[in-house]
Structures are given as structure tokens and as C-alpha cells.
Design a protein around this motif. Sequence first.
Motif, mmCIF file in Angstrom:
data_model
loop_
_atom_site.group_PDB
_atom_site.id
_atom_site.type_symbol
_atom_site.label_atom_id
_atom_site.label_comp_id
_atom_site.label_asym_id
_atom_site.label_seq_id
_atom_site.Cartn_x
_atom_site.Cartn_y
_atom_site.Cartn_z
ATOM 1 N N ARG A 5 99.271 17.967 17.086
ATOM 2 C CA ARG A 5 98.468 19.065 16.936
ATOM 3 C C ARG A 5 97.497 19.593 18.162
ATOM 4 N NH1 ARG A 5 96.727 19.190 11.359
ATOM 5 N NH2 ARG A 5 94.610 20.161 12.046
ATOM 6 N N PRO A 6 97.543 20.689 18.553
ATOM 7 C CA PRO A 6 96.813 21.209 19.656
ATOM 8 C C PRO A 6 95.405 21.237 19.342
ATOM 9 C CG PRO A 6 97.908 23.014 18.396
ATOM 10 C CD PRO A 6 98.420 21.879 17.744
ATOM 11 N N GLN A 7 94.502 21.438 20.190
ATOM 12 C CA GLN A 7 93.140 21.376 19.994
ATOM 13 C C GLN A 7 92.764 22.780 19.434
ATOM 14 O OE1 GLN A 7 91.060 20.351 23.987
ATOM 15 N NE2 GLN A 7 89.617 19.398 22.575
ATOM 16 N N VAL A 8 93.557 23.968 19.652
ATOM 17 C CA VAL A 8 93.016 25.200 19.298
ATOM 18 C C VAL A 8 94.188 25.834 18.966
ATOM 19 C CG1 VAL A 8 91.925 27.357 19.859
ATOM 20 C CG2 VAL A 8 90.977 25.244 20.577
ATOM 21 N N SER A 9 94.347 26.535 17.677
ATOM 22 C CA SER A 9 95.364 27.535 17.252
ATOM 23 C C SER A 9 94.782 28.921 17.555
ATOM 24 C CB SER A 9 95.613 27.337 16.094
ATOM 25 O OG SER A 9 96.578 26.191 15.679
ATOM 26 N N VAL A 10 95.365 29.852 18.528
ATOM 27 C CA VAL A 10 94.832 31.416 18.628
ATOM 28 C C VAL A 10 95.666 32.074 17.629
ATOM 29 C CG1 VAL A 10 94.333 33.124 20.455
ATOM 30 C CG2 VAL A 10 94.114 30.505 21.066
ATOM 31 N N ILE A 11 95.032 32.666 16.825
ATOM 32 C CA ILE A 11 95.947 33.684 15.934
ATOM 33 C C ILE A 11 95.694 34.999 16.409
ATOM 34 C CG2 ILE A 11 95.641 32.114 13.926
ATOM 35 C CD1 ILE A 11 93.927 34.011 12.695
ATOM 36 N N ASP A 88 93.289 22.117 15.581
ATOM 37 C CA ASP A 88 91.976 21.438 14.845
ATOM 38 C C ASP A 88 90.996 22.514 14.682
ATOM 39 O OD1 ASP A 88 92.612 18.834 14.869
ATOM 40 O OD2 ASP A 88 92.112 18.408 16.769
ATOM 41 N N TRP A 89 90.913 23.712 15.602
ATOM 42 C CA TRP A 89 90.206 24.693 15.567
ATOM 43 C C TRP A 89 91.096 26.079 15.909
ATOM 44 C CZ3 TRP A 89 84.806 24.698 15.529
ATOM 45 C CH2 TRP A 89 83.978 23.607 15.664
ATOM 46 N N ILE A 90 90.484 27.151 14.972
ATOM 47 C CA ILE A 90 91.172 28.520 15.105
ATOM 48 C C ILE A 90 90.367 29.618 15.882
ATOM 49 C CG2 ILE A 90 91.891 30.220 13.389
ATOM 50 C CD1 ILE A 90 93.607 27.747 13.006
ATOM 51 N N ALA A 91 91.196 29.946 16.872
ATOM 52 C CA ALA A 91 90.418 31.077 17.559
ATOM 53 C C ALA A 91 90.960 32.438 17.262
ATOM 54 C CB ALA A 91 90.372 30.821 18.954
ATOM 55 N N ILE A 92 90.048 33.309 16.791
ATOM 56 C CA ILE A 92 90.691 34.693 16.502
ATOM 57 C C ILE A 92 90.625 35.578 17.558
ATOM 58 C CG2 ILE A 92 90.468 36.629 14.774
ATOM 59 C CD1 ILE A 92 88.831 34.462 12.945
ATOM 60 N N CYS A 93 91.714 36.259 18.038
ATOM 61 C CA CYS A 93 91.701 37.422 19.106
ATOM 62 C C CYS A 93 92.569 38.431 18.674
ATOM 63 C CB CYS A 93 92.500 36.528 20.071
ATOM 64 S SG CYS A 93 91.409 34.898 20.927
ATOM 65 N N ASP A 94 92.243 39.712 18.981
ATOM 66 C CA ASP A 94 92.950 40.826 18.692
ATOM 67 C C ASP A 94 94.002 41.056 19.712
ATOM 68 O OD1 ASP A 94 91.927 41.319 16.369
ATOM 69 O OD2 ASP A 94 90.409 42.748 16.896
#
Length: 438
Positions: A5-11, A88-94
Motif C-alpha cells: 500500500r502506498p502512503q498516498v493515492s492521488v485521484i 492510507d491517504w487520498i489526495a484529490i487533484c484536478d
Amino acid sequence: MADRRPQVSVIMASRNAAGHLPLAIGAVLAQTLTDLELIIVDDASEDDSWALICAAAATDPRIRARRRSHSSGPAIARNDALALARGDWIAICDSDDSQHPRRLELMLNAAGDLAADVVADDMILFSEQPMARGATILGQHAPKVARMLNLKDLVLSGVDPEGISHIGYLKPLIRLRFLSNLRYDPRLRIGEDHDLYLRLVLAGAKMWVLPMAAYLYRRHAASTSYRNVPQDLAAQIDVLDDLAKQAGNEDLATLAHVRRRALVRRHAQLELAWDVRAGHLMRALRHVVMRPDHLPWLASVLHNRMGLKMQAAASRLWRQPQYWRLGHSSNGAGDVTLPIDADGALDLSTAAAPVWARMCCEASRRPVEAKATDALGQSALWMVPAVRALAPEASDVANGTRALSSACAMAGLADRERVAVESSGHQQHSAGRDDTDG
């Protein structure tokens, strides 16, 4: 990557963003927090977006991509991305925005220090079209110290002086464990972000706004947030009514009543604006006769639009090119004094945000060529995406496109076996998003 699992998933949801995707993708891949995955869901784009995404995925195994068979809106596209997320965390980017390379690392560290479930920062506006002024999304509401949001902050955001403006525009970092089964409401085409954040706080999430501004928010006519229609606001009202009924929270019910009144008023104002735009002058006149209190609002909108057009015309007439030298030195021709924090790094705090906002505004009004003289200058180029970087090394750092552009040129040759691509064929109905993003 598939085994851990990565620390952050950027969607990132994308729709017809080929002109902006290289910068958005490059900004994620350039993060100093490297333990991440970037999940891009293409919402059935009709331009070269999918080829760009595939080519980028071929160059970096951290990118996972999925393409929808038909366009269903940003809410459903983001839900598809959330279903794939492993971090573990979700980052939202456009897909049309950018961010400084240190942003996610700083936010994740702050989340740990605050024991937060959600953290967000302010956003600096930039554009290739002339802007009237430099600005950030939160403006005067940007906190000088970390601030935890409460229910009133969320519900009254953007509709009442007691609410913090435009919370729904923010692109936070969210703890996946707390997000649980919460998803974007597919009925919303605009305002889906604000609705999700509100439901997170209702569920007990500790949502903090940090005293920093490291996200660059692009203003352009094709942005979903700037194509508000009356149906979008009607959908927001319906979703708010449903939430107030289901939550069984008296405080929410009271605050939702205030928000609902403001949305109903804005819905009527928007109908008036659309009648004027479409040339339905008699219908617009009847509207004004029935609701004369809307006339000052319409006059204000028309005045602002005329001011922006005059600003654009003036910029075209007097677009004298500028040359900037960015770095520690500030005593040569074109040298720009950069804000620096106590550690000697580029200052990304709320205090420095007006400097970056002014520079972004200046770069929108006239051609600006910038040369980074050192690492600090290269870092600064990220904060002014509209400038043209002169030094090859600075250009690559600022736009994150060296590897990406070469890969995109070979998009048609990308080995589909090496690209982490998943195809979406299931059908979902289109629904919605709002300029009242809070």
C-alpha cells in the motif's frame, strides 16, 4: 507497487484536458513524497487525453489509469478512482491544476501532528487569460494558524458571512480509513466536493485547514466550476434536503435552512442570468418585476464581466513582455525577491500567498519569461505556472514534462501490456457539479 500500500493515492478525474494534463501529472510525479500512486480516470474524453495518460503511465509505474466508456461527470469518475485507491491517504487533484512538489509531504506531516482525518490548504488562482487581480480561494478567510472546521463552517460556506468562503473548492488529503464507504454523490455535477466534506465532518472527521497555499487552481472558461446552470443548483438543494432529513441532527437542520434559502435565491438569480444571456429579455423583465431585489445582483455581475473584458482588452494593448530572474540573488536586472521561510526554503505559507497570487496575476496579463538561477528559483517556478521558463533545467522542473512529453509523443506506440490501465464498460447515468462549491 501492486504488493504494498502506498502512503498516498492521488485521484484525478479528467475530461478533455489534454492541454493541461502534462502539468497536472508532472506536478504529482514531482512530489517529494514519492510513496504514492496516481489514479487517473478519463471520463470518455474526446481529445488526446487518453493517449497522454497512457503514455505517462508507460513512463512511471505509479500511474494507474482507467477510461470510462461514456461521460458521467466528475463525481462518478472520482468514485471510480476511489474504488481503485490503495493508499492510507487520498489526495484529490484536478487534471487542469498544479501544485508545489513539497505540498503533499507538508500536508501529510501536518496531518500527523494534528491527528487530523482531513487536511487542506488554500489555493492560488492562475490563468493564461488576463485576471483582474491576484487572489486565493479562501481570501480573507485563509487561516494564519491551523484551524479545525466545524459544522457551521461547512454548511454556511459560500452562502453566509459566518461561513468560510469556498471550502468546496479545496483539494484535501483524506484518511482512507475514515472515508470508509462515503463517496461523491452522483446526482451532483457541481458542489459534489462540498457535499462530501460536509458528510465527512458530520461523521466526526477532524477537518483542518492549514496556514499554507501550495495548490495552483487554474481559471479557464472550460472549467466545470464556471459552467453553472440552474439544474445544478436545483440538484444541490435536493441533496441538501435529503441530508438534513437523514442526519437527524438539529444543528444541521437549522444551518441547512439558512443554506437552502441562499441556494434558492441563487437559483433564481441564475435563471435570470441565463435568460439575459439567451436573449429572452421579456422573460428576464418579468423576472425582475417579480423579484426586483435581483436587479442589483445582475448589475453587479454585468459590471464585473465588463471590467474583466476591459482588463483583457487593456492587457492585449499593453502586453509588454517581462523577464524575471528567480533565485536567492535579488540585485540584478529582472531579479524578483522571493519569499523564504525560516529554514531558507521557499515560503508556501498563508503569509506568502499574496506574493504568489500577484505574480500569477502579472503572468496572466502579459508574456513573462523566467529564468531560475538556483534551486530556490526552480522551486519558485512551480508557483507561477503561466510563465515561460527559459533555462532547460528550470523548464523541466517547472512543468514536469521532460519524460512525459517524450513519452506522449510516442503515445501511439505505448506498450499496452506495461500500462496500468483498466477499462470501464459499466453504465452509469450522468449527474452532476456547482459554483456554490461552498
